[in-house]
Design an enzyme around this catalytic site. Structure first.
Site, PDB file in Angstrom:
ATOM      1  N   HIS A 160     -14.276  22.369 -61.928  1.00 44.75           N
ATOM      2  CA  HIS A 160     -15.341  21.520 -62.503  1.00 44.75           C
ATOM      3  C   HIS A 160     -16.105  22.210 -63.628  1.00 44.75           C
ATOM      4  O   HIS A 160     -16.886  21.564 -64.325  1.00 44.75           O
ATOM      5  CB  HIS A 160     -16.336  21.078 -61.424  1.00 44.75           C
ATOM      6  CG  HIS A 160     -15.745  20.227 -60.347  1.00 44.75           C
ATOM      7  ND1 HIS A 160     -15.109  19.030 -60.623  1.00 44.75           N
ATOM      8  CD2 HIS A 160     -15.666  20.399 -58.998  1.00 44.75           C
ATOM      9  CE1 HIS A 160     -14.675  18.499 -59.484  1.00 44.75           C
ATOM     10  NE2 HIS A 160     -14.994  19.307 -58.490  1.00 44.75           N
ATOM     11  N   ASP A 196      -6.200  19.111 -56.449  1.00 44.35           N
ATOM     12  CA  ASP A 196      -7.451  18.963 -55.686  1.00 44.35           C
ATOM     13  C   ASP A 196      -7.831  17.479 -55.632  1.00 44.35           C
ATOM     14  O   ASP A 196      -7.532  16.715 -56.562  1.00 44.35           O
ATOM     15  CB  ASP A 196      -8.563  19.775 -56.356  1.00 44.35           C
ATOM     16  CG  ASP A 196      -9.855  19.791 -55.548  1.00 44.35           C
ATOM     17  OD1 ASP A 196     -10.039  20.753 -54.779  1.00 44.35           O
ATOM     18  OD2 ASP A 196     -10.665  18.843 -55.681  1.00 44.35           O
ATOM     19  N   HIS A 198     -10.655  16.152 -56.077  1.00 46.91           N
ATOM     20  CA  HIS A 198     -11.618  15.784 -57.120  1.00 46.91           C
ATOM     21  C   HIS A 198     -11.029  16.035 -58.508  1.00 46.91           C
ATOM     22  O   HIS A 198     -10.294  17.002 -58.709  1.00 46.91           O
ATOM     23  CB  HIS A 198     -12.903  16.608 -56.959  1.00 46.91           C
ATOM     24  CG  HIS A 198     -13.559  16.452 -55.622  1.00 46.91           C
ATOM     25  ND1 HIS A 198     -13.314  17.315 -54.572  1.00 46.91           N
ATOM     26  CD2 HIS A 198     -14.421  15.511 -55.162  1.00 46.91           C
ATOM     27  CE1 HIS A 198     -14.026  16.920 -53.517  1.00 46.91           C
ATOM     28  NE2 HIS A 198     -14.695  15.831 -53.843  1.00 46.91           N
ATOM     29  N   ASP A 285      -8.388  19.329 -50.187  1.00 47.90           N
ATOM     30  CA  ASP A 285      -9.365  18.345 -49.714  1.00 47.90           C
ATOM     31  C   ASP A 285      -8.810  16.921 -49.766  1.00 47.90           C
ATOM     32  O   ASP A 285      -9.536  15.953 -49.501  1.00 47.90           O
ATOM     33  CB  ASP A 285     -10.703  18.450 -50.470  1.00 47.90           C
ATOM     34  CG  ASP A 285     -10.547  18.728 -51.945  1.00 47.90           C
ATOM     35  OD1 ASP A 285      -9.415  18.683 -52.462  1.00 47.90           O
ATOM     36  OD2 ASP A 285     -11.583  18.994 -52.609  1.00 47.90           O
TER      37      ASP A 285
HETATM   38  C1  FKS Z   1     -20.320  14.920 -51.254  1.00 53.30           C
HETATM   39  C2  FKS Z   1     -20.537  14.661 -52.741  1.00 53.30           C
HETATM   40  C3  FKS Z   1     -19.654  15.513 -53.617  1.00 53.30           C
HETATM   41  C4  FKS Z   1     -19.495  17.700 -54.692  1.00 53.30           C
HETATM   42  C5  FKS Z   1     -18.058  17.873 -54.420  1.00 53.30           C
HETATM   43  C6  FKS Z   1     -17.519  19.085 -55.173  1.00 53.30           C
HETATM   44  C7  FKS Z   1     -16.039  19.264 -54.972  1.00 53.30           C
HETATM   45  C8  FKS Z   1     -15.563  20.632 -55.443  1.00 53.30           C
HETATM   46  C9  FKS Z   1     -14.040  20.783 -55.482  1.00 53.30           C
HETATM   47  C10 FKS Z   1     -13.689  22.226 -55.888  1.00 53.30           C
HETATM   48  F1  FKS Z   1     -12.384  22.373 -55.950  1.00 53.30           F
HETATM   49  F2  FKS Z   1     -14.201  22.520 -57.052  1.00 53.30           F
HETATM   50  F3  FKS Z   1     -14.133  23.071 -54.991  1.00 53.30           F
HETATM   51  N1  FKS Z   1     -20.166  16.815 -53.768  1.00 53.30           N
HETATM   52  N2  FKS Z   1     -20.999  13.932 -50.435  1.00 53.30           N
HETATM   53  O1  FKS Z   1     -13.461  20.530 -54.234  1.00 53.30           O
HETATM   54  O2  FKS Z   1     -13.455  19.897 -56.399  1.00 53.30           O
HETATM   55 ZN    ZN Z   2     -12.212  19.055 -54.540  1.00 50.25          ZN
END
Ligand code: FKS
Ligand code: ZN
Length: 343
Positions: A160, A196, A198, A285
Protein backbone atom coordinates in the site's frame (compact mmCIF):
# COMPACT_ATOMS: atom_id res chain seq x y z
CA UNK A 1 13.93 -22.38 -1.06
CA UNK A 2 15.74 -20.10 1.34
CA UNK A 3 13.77 -17.82 3.67
CA UNK A 4 15.13 -14.47 4.81
CA UNK A 5 13.84 -13.39 8.23
CA UNK A 6 14.77 -10.83 10.88
CA UNK A 7 13.59 -10.94 14.52
CA UNK A 8 13.64 -7.11 14.51
CA UNK A 9 10.08 -7.09 13.11
CA UNK A 10 8.90 -7.88 16.64
CA UNK A 11 9.46 -4.36 17.96
CA UNK A 12 6.55 -3.20 15.81
CA UNK A 13 4.02 -4.37 18.39
CA UNK A 14 1.11 -3.30 20.52
CA UNK A 15 -0.16 -0.61 18.19
CA UNK A 16 -3.82 0.38 17.98
CA UNK A 17 -5.82 0.45 14.76
CA UNK A 18 -8.76 2.57 13.64
CA UNK A 19 -11.49 0.46 12.00
CA UNK A 20 -15.08 1.28 11.17
CA UNK A 21 -16.62 2.51 14.45
CA UNK A 22 -13.83 1.56 16.87
CA UNK A 23 -10.15 1.62 17.79
CA UNK A 24 -8.91 -1.94 18.31
CA UNK A 25 -5.58 -3.78 18.77
CA UNK A 26 -3.75 -3.95 15.43
CA UNK A 27 -4.41 -6.95 13.18
CA UNK A 28 -0.92 -6.67 11.71
CA UNK A 29 0.88 -8.12 14.74
CA UNK A 30 4.20 -9.89 15.41
CA UNK A 31 2.73 -13.38 15.82
CA UNK A 32 1.95 -13.34 12.09
CA UNK A 33 5.62 -13.57 11.18
CA UNK A 34 6.33 -16.05 13.98
CA UNK A 35 3.65 -18.48 12.78
CA UNK A 36 5.05 -18.31 9.24
CA UNK A 37 8.61 -18.85 10.42
CA UNK A 38 7.51 -21.85 12.53
CA UNK A 39 5.82 -23.38 9.49
CA UNK A 40 8.87 -22.80 7.30
CA UNK A 41 10.78 -24.82 9.92
CA UNK A 42 8.25 -27.61 10.42
CA UNK A 43 7.75 -28.05 6.65
CA UNK A 44 11.53 -28.01 6.13
CA UNK A 45 11.15 -25.50 3.31
CA UNK A 46 14.85 -24.72 3.52
CA UNK A 47 17.37 -22.68 5.49
CA UNK A 48 16.33 -19.48 7.27
CA UNK A 49 18.96 -16.77 7.03
CA UNK A 50 19.25 -13.28 8.45
CA UNK A 51 19.26 -10.14 6.30
CA UNK A 52 22.27 -8.14 5.17
CA UNK A 53 21.94 -4.48 6.17
CA UNK A 54 21.49 -2.02 3.31
CA UNK A 55 21.58 1.75 3.23
CA UNK A 56 18.46 3.53 2.00
CA UNK A 57 19.64 4.15 -1.57
CA UNK A 58 17.43 1.40 -3.01
CA UNK A 59 14.38 2.76 -1.12
CA UNK A 60 14.97 6.22 -2.55
CA UNK A 61 15.04 4.84 -6.11
CA UNK A 62 11.25 4.49 -5.89
CA UNK A 63 10.20 6.50 -2.83
CA UNK A 64 10.62 10.25 -2.39
CA UNK A 65 13.71 11.05 -0.34
CA UNK A 66 11.87 13.39 2.08
CA UNK A 67 9.33 10.64 2.79
CA UNK A 68 12.00 8.03 3.54
CA UNK A 69 13.95 10.50 5.69
CA UNK A 70 10.75 11.23 7.66
CA UNK A 71 10.15 7.62 8.75
CA UNK A 72 12.97 7.25 11.34
CA UNK A 73 12.09 10.65 12.87
CA UNK A 74 8.48 9.81 13.72
CA UNK A 75 8.79 8.04 17.03
CA UNK A 76 11.50 10.31 18.52
CA UNK A 77 9.48 13.39 17.49
CA UNK A 78 6.28 11.86 18.89
CA UNK A 79 7.96 11.26 22.27
CA UNK A 80 9.62 14.70 22.23
CA UNK A 81 6.19 16.28 21.69
CA UNK A 82 4.99 14.56 24.88
CA UNK A 83 2.60 12.18 23.11
CA UNK A 84 2.13 8.57 24.19
CA UNK A 85 0.42 5.44 22.91
CA UNK A 86 0.33 4.79 19.16
CA UNK A 87 1.49 7.52 16.74
CA UNK A 88 -1.39 7.74 14.26
CA UNK A 89 -2.49 10.22 11.57
CA UNK A 90 -5.80 11.98 11.89
CA UNK A 91 -5.81 14.80 9.26
CA UNK A 92 -5.07 14.40 5.55
CA UNK A 93 -4.51 16.95 2.74
CA UNK A 94 -7.38 15.74 0.55
CA UNK A 95 -9.10 17.66 -2.31
CA UNK A 96 -9.37 21.37 -1.51
CA UNK A 97 -6.44 21.43 0.93
CA UNK A 98 -2.73 22.19 0.44
CA UNK A 99 -0.71 19.02 -0.20
CA UNK A 100 2.48 20.93 -0.97
CA UNK A 101 3.34 22.48 2.40
CA UNK A 102 4.60 20.04 5.04
CA UNK A 103 3.51 21.24 8.49
CA UNK A 104 5.92 21.31 11.44
CA UNK A 105 4.13 19.02 13.94
CA UNK A 106 4.78 15.29 13.85
CA UNK A 107 1.09 14.42 14.29
CA UNK A 108 0.29 16.60 11.27
CA UNK A 109 3.21 15.22 9.25
CA UNK A 110 1.82 11.71 9.78
CA UNK A 111 -1.23 12.84 7.81
CA UNK A 112 0.88 14.65 5.23
CA UNK A 113 2.80 11.43 4.50
CA UNK A 114 -0.11 8.95 4.51
CA UNK A 115 -3.49 8.14 2.97
CA UNK A 116 -5.13 6.55 6.02
CA UNK A 117 -4.63 5.98 9.76
CA UNK A 118 -3.33 2.46 9.18
CA UNK A 119 0.42 3.05 9.21
CA UNK A 120 1.06 3.63 12.90
CA UNK A 121 4.27 3.93 14.91
CA UNK A 122 5.45 2.62 18.23
CA UNK A 123 8.96 2.44 19.68
CA UNK A 124 10.26 -0.38 17.47
CA UNK A 125 8.47 0.53 14.25
CA UNK A 126 11.29 2.15 12.29
CA UNK A 127 13.70 -0.68 13.18
CA UNK A 128 11.09 -3.16 11.95
CA UNK A 129 10.48 -1.21 8.71
CA UNK A 130 14.23 -1.13 8.05
CA UNK A 131 14.60 -4.85 8.80
CA UNK A 132 11.72 -5.66 6.44
CA UNK A 133 13.47 -3.68 3.69
CA UNK A 134 16.77 -5.46 4.40
CA UNK A 135 14.96 -8.82 4.28
CA UNK A 136 13.47 -8.02 0.85
CA UNK A 137 16.77 -6.87 -0.65
CA UNK A 138 18.68 -9.83 0.81
CA UNK A 139 16.17 -12.27 -0.67
CA UNK A 140 16.28 -10.41 -4.00
CA UNK A 141 20.06 -10.86 -4.05
CA UNK A 142 19.64 -14.63 -3.62
CA UNK A 143 17.50 -14.75 -6.78
CA UNK A 144 19.90 -12.46 -8.63
CA UNK A 145 22.68 -14.82 -7.52
CA UNK A 146 21.03 -17.73 -9.32
CA UNK A 147 18.56 -19.27 -6.86
CA UNK A 148 15.33 -20.33 -8.55
CA UNK A 149 13.34 -18.63 -5.80
CA UNK A 150 13.57 -17.02 -2.38
CA UNK A 151 11.10 -16.06 0.34
CA UNK A 152 11.33 -12.62 1.94
CA UNK A 153 9.44 -13.03 5.22
CA UNK A 154 8.81 -9.28 5.39
CA UNK A 155 7.00 -7.59 8.25
CA UNK A 156 5.70 -4.89 8.12
CA UNK A 157 4.25 -5.38 4.62
CA UNK A 158 4.65 -2.90 1.75
CA UNK A 159 2.18 -2.92 -1.15
CA UNK A 160 0.00 0.00 0.00
CA UNK A 161 3.00 2.35 0.33
CA UNK A 162 3.35 4.74 -2.61
CA UNK A 163 6.21 6.91 -3.74
CA UNK A 164 5.53 9.51 -1.06
CA UNK A 165 3.10 7.99 1.40
CA UNK A 166 2.37 5.17 3.82
CA UNK A 167 -0.92 3.51 4.76
CA UNK A 168 -2.60 0.16 5.34
CA UNK A 169 0.18 -1.22 7.62
CA UNK A 170 2.76 -0.36 4.91
CA UNK A 171 5.73 2.05 4.95
CA UNK A 172 8.42 0.99 2.47
CA UNK A 173 7.09 -0.89 -0.56
CA UNK A 174 9.36 -3.94 -0.35
CA UNK A 175 8.18 -5.55 -3.60
CA UNK A 176 8.58 -2.29 -5.53
CA UNK A 177 12.02 -1.68 -4.04
CA UNK A 178 13.07 -5.19 -5.09
CA UNK A 179 11.69 -4.68 -8.62
CA UNK A 180 13.69 -1.49 -9.10
CA UNK A 181 16.75 -3.15 -7.58
CA UNK A 182 16.56 -6.00 -10.13
CA UNK A 183 16.34 -3.44 -12.94
CA UNK A 184 19.32 -1.54 -11.54
CA UNK A 185 21.20 -4.84 -11.48
CA UNK A 186 20.59 -5.34 -15.19
CA UNK A 187 17.16 -6.93 -15.52
CA UNK A 188 15.18 -5.60 -18.48
CA UNK A 189 11.66 -6.43 -17.34
CA UNK A 190 10.12 -7.41 -13.99
CA UNK A 191 6.57 -8.60 -13.28
CA UNK A 192 4.88 -8.08 -9.92
CA UNK A 193 2.02 -10.50 -9.27
CA UNK A 194 0.05 -9.24 -6.25
CA UNK A 195 -2.21 -11.97 -4.82
CA UNK A 196 -2.96 -10.21 -1.53
CA UNK A 197 -6.70 -9.73 -0.89
CA UNK A 198 -6.28 -5.95 -0.93
CA UNK A 199 -5.34 -3.94 -4.00
CA UNK A 200 -1.66 -3.00 -4.01
CA UNK A 201 -2.32 0.67 -4.67
CA UNK A 202 1.23 1.74 -3.84
CA UNK A 203 2.82 -0.68 -6.28
CA UNK A 204 0.38 0.41 -8.99
CA UNK A 205 1.10 4.11 -8.41
CA UNK A 206 4.87 3.67 -8.41
CA UNK A 207 5.02 1.87 -11.78
CA UNK A 208 1.88 3.23 -13.47
CA UNK A 209 3.68 5.08 -16.27
CA UNK A 210 6.44 2.54 -16.82
CA UNK A 211 6.81 -0.30 -19.31
CA UNK A 212 9.70 -2.05 -17.52
CA UNK A 213 7.56 -3.28 -14.61
CA UNK A 214 4.33 -5.14 -15.29
CA UNK A 215 1.93 -5.02 -12.33
CA UNK A 216 -0.85 -7.63 -12.03
CA UNK A 217 -3.22 -7.28 -9.10
CA UNK A 218 -5.92 -9.73 -7.84
CA UNK A 219 -8.09 -8.22 -5.10
CA UNK A 220 -11.43 -7.34 -3.53
CA UNK A 221 -13.42 -4.85 -5.62
CA UNK A 222 -12.49 -1.34 -4.41
CA UNK A 223 -16.10 -0.24 -4.84
CA UNK A 224 -16.73 -2.10 -1.57
CA UNK A 225 -13.30 -2.97 -0.18
CA UNK A 226 -10.24 -1.21 1.20
CA UNK A 227 -8.28 0.71 -0.13
CA UNK A 228 -11.44 1.94 -1.97
CA UNK A 229 -9.78 4.63 -4.08
CA UNK A 230 -7.72 2.59 -6.54
CA UNK A 231 -7.81 -0.87 -8.09
CA UNK A 232 -10.57 -0.69 -10.71
CA UNK A 233 -10.39 -2.74 -13.91
CA UNK A 234 -10.14 0.35 -16.13
CA UNK A 235 -6.77 1.33 -14.59
CA UNK A 236 -4.49 -0.06 -17.29
CA UNK A 237 -1.39 2.13 -16.95
CA UNK A 238 -0.60 5.45 -18.61
CA UNK A 239 1.83 6.87 -21.21
CA UNK A 240 4.73 4.44 -21.61
CA UNK A 241 3.04 2.19 -19.04
CA UNK A 242 -0.22 1.84 -20.99
CA UNK A 243 -1.29 -1.81 -20.83
CA UNK A 244 1.30 -2.82 -18.22
CA UNK A 245 -1.01 -2.48 -15.22
CA UNK A 246 -3.76 -5.09 -14.94
CA UNK A 247 -6.38 -5.19 -12.19
CA UNK A 248 -8.68 -8.09 -11.30
CA UNK A 249 -11.26 -6.71 -8.84
CA UNK A 250 -13.48 -9.51 -7.51
CA UNK A 251 -16.68 -9.54 -5.42
CA UNK A 252 -17.11 -10.54 -1.79
CA UNK A 253 -17.46 -14.32 -1.52
CA UNK A 254 -15.08 -15.10 -4.40
CA UNK A 255 -14.09 -18.78 -4.17
CA UNK A 256 -11.16 -20.72 -5.62
CA UNK A 257 -12.68 -21.33 -9.07
CA UNK A 258 -13.40 -17.66 -9.73
CA UNK A 259 -10.19 -16.46 -8.13
CA UNK A 260 -8.17 -19.05 -10.05
CA UNK A 261 -9.68 -17.84 -13.34
CA UNK A 262 -8.18 -14.41 -12.60
CA UNK A 263 -4.86 -15.99 -11.62
CA UNK A 264 -4.81 -17.94 -14.86
CA UNK A 265 -5.46 -14.82 -16.95
CA UNK A 266 -2.76 -12.95 -15.03
CA UNK A 267 -0.27 -15.77 -15.57
CA UNK A 268 -0.97 -15.81 -19.33
CA UNK A 269 -0.36 -12.05 -19.49
CA UNK A 270 2.74 -12.43 -17.37
CA UNK A 271 4.17 -15.15 -19.61
CA UNK A 272 3.50 -12.99 -22.68
CA UNK A 273 5.44 -10.12 -21.08
CA UNK A 274 8.37 -12.54 -20.59
CA UNK A 275 10.01 -10.84 -17.61
CA UNK A 276 13.47 -11.70 -16.31
CA UNK A 277 12.09 -11.95 -12.76
CA UNK A 278 8.71 -12.50 -11.08
CA UNK A 279 8.00 -10.86 -7.73
CA UNK A 280 4.98 -12.25 -5.90
CA UNK A 281 3.36 -9.91 -3.38
CA UNK A 282 2.25 -12.81 -1.22
CA UNK A 283 -0.80 -12.08 0.90
CA UNK A 284 -2.90 -14.94 2.25
CA UNK A 285 -5.79 -12.80 3.47
CA UNK A 286 -7.85 -14.35 0.64
CA UNK A 287 -8.42 -17.20 3.15
CA UNK A 288 -12.02 -18.01 4.09
CA UNK A 289 -11.36 -17.46 7.81
CA UNK A 290 -9.47 -14.17 7.46
CA UNK A 291 -10.93 -11.75 10.03
CA UNK A 292 -10.80 -8.63 7.82
CA UNK A 293 -11.40 -10.08 4.34
CA UNK A 294 -14.25 -11.52 2.28
CA UNK A 295 -12.86 -14.16 -0.11
CA UNK A 296 -13.33 -17.90 0.33
CA UNK A 297 -10.03 -19.62 -0.46
CA UNK A 298 -9.29 -22.77 1.57
CA UNK A 299 -5.94 -24.04 2.82
CA UNK A 300 -5.57 -26.71 0.07
CA UNK A 301 -5.89 -23.94 -2.54
CA UNK A 302 -2.62 -22.23 -1.59
CA UNK A 303 -0.25 -24.92 -2.93
CA UNK A 304 -2.15 -24.69 -6.23
CA UNK A 305 -1.22 -21.00 -6.43
CA UNK A 306 2.46 -21.85 -5.96
CA UNK A 307 2.21 -24.66 -8.50
CA UNK A 308 0.79 -22.32 -11.16
CA UNK A 309 3.46 -19.70 -10.52
CA UNK A 310 6.18 -22.35 -10.78
CA UNK A 311 4.83 -23.37 -14.20
CA UNK A 312 5.92 -19.94 -15.47
CA UNK A 313 9.46 -21.25 -15.18
CA UNK A 314 10.92 -17.89 -14.11
CA UNK A 315 13.16 -16.82 -11.21
CA UNK A 316 10.73 -15.88 -8.46
CA UNK A 317 10.95 -13.72 -5.36
CA UNK A 318 8.13 -14.12 -2.83
CA UNK A 319 7.58 -11.04 -0.66
CA UNK A 320 5.25 -11.42 2.32
CA UNK A 321 2.32 -9.00 2.50
CA UNK A 322 -0.98 -9.59 4.40
CA UNK A 323 -2.89 -12.41 6.13
CA UNK A 324 -4.57 -12.09 9.53
CA UNK A 325 -5.92 -15.54 10.40
CA UNK A 326 -2.77 -16.11 12.43
CA UNK A 327 -3.46 -19.75 13.31
CA UNK A 328 -3.48 -20.67 9.62
CA UNK A 329 -1.20 -17.99 8.17
CA UNK A 330 1.83 -20.28 8.24
CA UNK A 331 -0.02 -23.19 6.64
CA UNK A 332 -1.34 -20.97 3.84
CA UNK A 333 1.76 -18.86 3.14
CA UNK A 334 4.16 -21.80 3.26
CA UNK A 335 1.58 -23.82 1.30
CA UNK A 336 2.15 -21.48 -1.65
CA UNK A 337 5.91 -22.00 -1.33
CA UNK A 338 5.82 -25.79 -1.05
CA UNK A 339 3.35 -25.85 -3.97
CA UNK A 340 5.91 -23.85 -5.95
CA UNK A 341 8.69 -26.28 -5.08
CA UNK A 342 6.60 -29.36 -5.97
CA UNK A 343 6.26 -27.83 -9.49
C1 FKS B 1 -10.66 -3.47 8.32
C2 FKS B 1 -10.47 -2.29 7.38
C3 FKS B 1 -9.23 -2.41 6.53
C4 FKS B 1 -6.83 -1.96 6.51
C5 FKS B 1 -6.47 -3.21 5.82
C6 FKS B 1 -5.00 -3.18 5.41
C7 FKS B 1 -4.61 -4.42 4.65
C8 FKS B 1 -3.09 -4.55 4.52
C9 FKS B 1 -2.64 -5.65 3.56
C10 FKS B 1 -1.10 -5.74 3.59
F1 FKS B 1 -0.69 -6.66 2.75
F2 FKS B 1 -0.56 -4.59 3.25
F3 FKS B 1 -0.69 -6.08 4.78
N1 FKS B 1 -8.08 -2.03 7.24
N2 FKS B 1 -11.97 -3.46 8.95
O1 FKS B 1 -3.15 -6.90 3.92
O2 FKS B 1 -3.06 -5.39 2.25
ZN1 ZN C 1 -4.18 -7.50 2.37
Amino acid sequence: MKTVYSPLHAGHAGQMELVTSAIVPGFEKPSRAEFIKARVESEKLGPIIGPVEHDLTAAKRIHKADYIDFLPTVWPAWKAAGFEGTAMAFTWPTRGLRGDVPPKRVDALLGYYSFDAGATFVDGTWTAIKSSYDVALTAAALVKGGERSAFALCRPPGHHAGAGFMGGYCYINNAAVAAQWFLDQGAKRVSILDVDYHHGNGTQEIFYERADVQVLNLHGDPMVEYPFFLGHADERGASAGEGFNVNYPMPFGTNWDAWNASLEDACVKLAAYAPDIVIVSLGVDTFEKDPISQFKLKSPDYPKIGHRIAKLGLPTLFVMEGGYAVEEIGINAVGVLTGFEDK
